[in-house]
Design a protein around this motif. Sequence first.
Motif, short mmCIF file in Angstrom:
data_model
loop_
_atom_site.label_atom_id
_atom_site.label_comp_id
_atom_site.label_asym_id
_atom_site.label_seq_id
_atom_site.Cartn_x
_atom_site.Cartn_y
_atom_site.Cartn_z
N ASP A 113 0.84 -1.21 0.00
CA ASP A 113 0.00 0.00 0.00
C ASP A 113 0.87 1.26 0.00
O ASP A 113 0.56 2.25 -0.68
N ASN A 114 1.96 1.23 0.75
CA ASN A 114 2.88 2.36 0.80
C ASN A 114 3.44 2.64 -0.60
O ASN A 114 3.47 3.78 -1.05
N TYR A 115 3.85 1.57 -1.28
CA TYR A 115 4.35 1.71 -2.64
C TYR A 115 3.29 2.33 -3.54
O TYR A 115 3.56 3.29 -4.26
N ARG A 116 2.08 1.79 -3.50
CA ARG A 116 0.99 2.29 -4.37
C ARG A 116 0.69 3.77 -4.08
O ARG A 116 0.50 4.56 -5.01
N GLU A 117 0.62 4.11 -2.81
CA GLU A 117 0.32 5.50 -2.43
C GLU A 117 1.42 6.46 -2.88
O GLU A 117 1.15 7.59 -3.28
N ARG A 118 2.66 6.02 -2.80
CA ARG A 118 3.78 6.85 -3.27
C ARG A 118 3.68 7.08 -4.78
O ARG A 118 3.91 8.18 -5.28
N LYS B 198 7.42 11.14 4.85
CA LYS B 198 6.13 10.69 5.36
C LYS B 198 5.07 11.62 4.81
O LYS B 198 5.09 12.82 5.06
N GLY B 199 4.16 11.05 4.04
CA GLY B 199 3.08 11.85 3.46
C GLY B 199 1.78 11.61 4.18
O GLY B 199 1.72 10.85 5.16
N SER B 200 0.72 12.19 3.68
CA SER B 200 -0.59 12.01 4.32
C SER B 200 -1.13 10.60 4.10
O SER B 200 -1.89 10.09 4.92
N SER B 201 -0.73 9.96 3.00
CA SER B 201 -1.26 8.63 2.70
C SER B 201 -0.20 7.53 2.74
O SER B 201 -0.50 6.38 2.43
N PHE B 202 1.03 7.88 3.07
CA PHE B 202 2.09 6.87 3.16
C PHE B 202 3.07 7.24 4.26
O PHE B 202 3.12 8.38 4.70
N THR B 203 3.82 6.22 4.70
CA THR B 203 4.76 6.40 5.80
C THR B 203 6.18 6.19 5.30
O THR B 203 6.41 5.83 4.15
#
Length: 181
Positions: A7-12, A44-49
């Motif tokens: 999910d982190n990859y996709r959000e980035r 660290k973004g709003s949708s990823f860490t």
Amino acid sequence: MRASTLDNYRERVIWLRKVKAGDVEVNSGEYKYFDSLKEFCKMKGSSFTIIAYNSLKSAANLVNSNGESSVFAWEELKLLFHQAKDTVDMSMALVPPILPSSEVLAEQALLDAHICSMAFLELLGFLSSISETLDSNPRLAADKVRIQLEVSKAKFKSIISHASNCNSAKPALTLIKNRDP
């Protein structure tokens, strides 16, 4: 691999696409993350860490942004990162240099002036002492002058010329011989 890593990859990827399209504005605190992909992983973004570089790479190789398996997903992510980086105005990322205070500059100017006066007085004393040797033994006087020039260059190199720090040419101190017979 954990679902959160994927999910982190996709959000980035989604975030980078938005940056590239101009839908997301990068703030000044985020500029530093565009130095490299390794730095981007620290963001660290709003949708990823924050994610480890190797974890992001592994996730990219497992699944692309469409959820499909892809051998080229990592290369696609690197390309997307560089395209997004190109759209960001990095000129805004430059932090203005911290200039020394006027008190510090005044102290440095006084120190430089003191060193210059010391150099002048030392060379004046040397020239006074060598004037006696000049007539009796010119070669000895020339040798003493060469030695004194080297000593002075080493001792006072910080004040020889600040302009010489900008140029590749070094200041040359040479001995001028008297041509009178």
